[in-house]
Design a protein around this motif. Sequence first.
Motif, short mmCIF file in Angstrom:
data_model
loop_
_atom_site.label_atom_id
_atom_site.label_comp_id
_atom_site.label_asym_id
_atom_site.label_seq_id
_atom_site.Cartn_x
_atom_site.Cartn_y
_atom_site.Cartn_z
N ASP A 45 0.79 -1.23 0.00
CA ASP A 45 0.00 0.00 0.00
C ASP A 45 0.82 1.28 0.00
OD1 ASP A 45 1.00 0.10 2.58
OD2 ASP A 45 -0.96 0.27 3.55
N ASN A 46 2.16 1.18 -0.12
CA ASN A 46 2.97 2.40 -0.08
C ASN A 46 4.20 2.28 -0.98
OD1 ASN A 46 5.48 1.72 1.68
ND2 ASN A 46 3.76 0.86 2.82
N GLN A 47 4.80 3.42 -1.24
CA GLN A 47 5.91 3.51 -2.19
C GLN A 47 7.13 2.70 -1.74
OE1 GLN A 47 6.88 7.53 -3.39
NE2 GLN A 47 9.01 6.99 -3.78
N ALA A 48 7.55 2.85 -0.50
CA ALA A 48 8.75 2.15 -0.02
C ALA A 48 8.56 0.63 -0.08
CB ALA A 48 9.09 2.60 1.40
N ALA A 49 7.39 0.17 0.34
CA ALA A 49 7.11 -1.27 0.30
C ALA A 49 7.06 -1.77 -1.14
CB ALA A 49 5.81 -1.58 1.03
N ALA A 50 6.59 -0.93 -2.05
CA ALA A 50 6.52 -1.32 -3.46
C ALA A 50 7.91 -1.54 -4.04
CB ALA A 50 5.78 -0.26 -4.26
N VAL A 51 8.83 -0.63 -3.75
CA VAL A 51 10.20 -0.77 -4.24
C VAL A 51 10.84 -2.02 -3.63
CG1 VAL A 51 12.51 0.27 -4.26
CG2 VAL A 51 10.50 1.68 -4.71
N GLN A 52 10.64 -2.22 -2.34
CA GLN A 52 11.21 -3.38 -1.66
C GLN A 52 10.63 -4.68 -2.22
OE1 GLN A 52 13.77 -3.04 0.37
NE2 GLN A 52 13.95 -5.25 0.48
N ALA A 53 9.32 -4.70 -2.41
CA ALA A 53 8.67 -5.91 -2.95
C ALA A 53 9.15 -6.21 -4.35
CB ALA A 53 7.15 -5.73 -2.93
N GLY A 113 2.56 7.09 -6.57
CA GLY A 113 2.89 6.30 -7.76
C GLY A 113 3.93 6.98 -8.62
N LEU A 114 3.86 8.32 -8.70
CA LEU A 114 4.88 9.06 -9.44
C LEU A 114 6.25 8.88 -8.78
CD1 LEU A 114 2.97 12.36 -10.29
CD2 LEU A 114 3.74 10.62 -11.90
N GLY A 115 6.28 8.94 -7.46
CA GLY A 115 7.53 8.72 -6.73
C GLY A 115 8.07 7.32 -6.98
N PHE A 116 7.17 6.35 -7.05
CA PHE A 116 7.58 4.97 -7.34
C PHE A 116 8.21 4.88 -8.73
CE2 PHE A 116 6.44 0.88 -9.33
CZ PHE A 116 7.16 0.03 -8.52
N LEU A 117 7.58 5.52 -9.73
CA LEU A 117 8.15 5.51 -11.08
C LEU A 117 9.54 6.13 -11.10
CD1 LEU A 117 5.04 6.49 -13.21
CD2 LEU A 117 6.34 4.37 -13.40
N LYS A 118 9.72 7.25 -10.41
CA LYS A 118 11.03 7.90 -10.35
C LYS A 118 12.05 7.00 -9.66
CE LYS A 118 9.26 12.60 -10.09
NZ LYS A 118 9.04 13.75 -9.21
N GLU A 119 11.66 6.42 -8.54
CA GLU A 119 12.57 5.56 -7.79
C GLU A 119 12.93 4.32 -8.59
OE1 GLU A 119 12.84 4.07 -3.18
OE2 GLU A 119 11.14 5.32 -3.78
N LEU A 120 11.97 3.81 -9.31
CA LEU A 120 12.20 2.63 -10.14
C LEU A 120 13.31 2.90 -11.15
CD1 LEU A 120 10.99 -0.21 -10.73
CD2 LEU A 120 9.61 0.90 -12.46
N LEU A 134 5.39 -7.21 -13.96
CA LEU A 134 4.46 -6.11 -14.16
C LEU A 134 4.03 -5.57 -12.80
CD1 LEU A 134 2.51 -4.56 -16.15
CD2 LEU A 134 0.84 -6.35 -15.65
N ALA A 135 4.00 -4.24 -12.69
CA ALA A 135 3.50 -3.59 -11.48
C ALA A 135 2.29 -2.76 -11.86
CB ALA A 135 4.57 -2.72 -10.84
N ILE A 136 1.20 -2.96 -11.13
CA ILE A 136 0.00 -2.15 -11.30
C ILE A 136 -0.03 -1.18 -10.14
CG2 ILE A 136 -2.52 -2.16 -11.38
CD1 ILE A 136 -2.28 -5.05 -12.49
N VAL A 137 0.06 0.12 -10.43
CA VAL A 137 0.34 1.12 -9.41
C VAL A 137 -0.72 2.23 -9.39
CG1 VAL A 137 2.08 2.76 -8.57
CG2 VAL A 137 2.81 0.66 -9.72
N ASP A 138 -1.23 2.51 -8.19
CA ASP A 138 -2.10 3.66 -7.97
C ASP A 138 -1.21 4.88 -7.77
OD1 ASP A 138 -4.23 5.34 -7.37
OD2 ASP A 138 -4.65 4.42 -5.43
N LEU A 139 -1.71 6.06 -8.08
CA LEU A 139 -0.92 7.27 -7.88
C LEU A 139 -0.94 7.73 -6.43
CD1 LEU A 139 -1.69 9.36 -11.08
CD2 LEU A 139 0.38 8.09 -10.52
N GLU A 140 -2.07 7.56 -5.76
CA GLU A 140 -2.21 7.97 -4.36
C GLU A 140 -2.03 6.74 -3.48
OE1 GLU A 140 -5.86 9.55 -1.83
OE2 GLU A 140 -5.21 10.98 -3.37
N LEU A 141 -0.98 6.76 -2.65
CA LEU A 141 -0.65 5.62 -1.81
C LEU A 141 -0.71 6.02 -0.33
CD1 LEU A 141 2.37 4.34 -3.92
CD2 LEU A 141 0.00 3.49 -3.96
N ALA A 142 -0.64 5.04 0.55
CA ALA A 142 -0.68 5.32 1.99
C ALA A 142 0.46 6.27 2.38
CB ALA A 142 -0.61 4.02 2.78
N THR A 143 1.64 5.99 1.89
CA THR A 143 2.79 6.91 1.99
C THR A 143 3.52 6.88 0.66
OG1 THR A 143 4.23 5.20 2.93
CG2 THR A 143 3.09 6.65 4.50
N GLY A 144 3.97 8.03 0.23
CA GLY A 144 4.59 8.12 -1.09
C GLY A 144 3.51 8.21 -2.16
#
Length: 140
Positions: free
Chosen positions: A43-51, A71-78, A59-69
């Motif tokens: 449910d959050n950006q940090a856990a998504a990167v770790q997972a 989806g845009l931040g996830f794309l950048k971090e990726l 394939l990652a299916i990503v919402d833009l609004e997360l519990a913390t962080g």
Amino acid sequence: MNEKRTTQPVLKVLVVEDSMDLQVLLRAMLNEIPSVEVVASVDNQAAAVQALKACCADLAIVDLELATGTGLGFLKELSEQLDTDQHVKVVIFSNYSNLIIRHRCLNLGAKAFFDKSFQIDELLEFVQAEASGKAKSLTL
């Protein structure tokens, strides 16, 4: 003996969604598609990167609004943190679907953008096509 999973290539999917109800719904719907396996949902950006690092999703299916962080931040971090050899496709599944946000996501590497309010069928069709394409490419 589970021959389906051992003889058929599987598209591994990571779900990144802050709504637990939607996580459960997406997992159930995605796991109904042949050759698709949801390997994690977070449910959050940090856990998504770790997972993503831990489970090697295709394939990652990503919402833009997360519990913390976000989806845009996830794309950048990726693009900044993960190995360039790890070819993960990211699709955005969000209610924030204005043209500027869509272009920003695509410019950051998202392969597709689906609006939660009316494009769940299109998302599932995209995943099914990816699973079929993956199966064909791995059996050649």
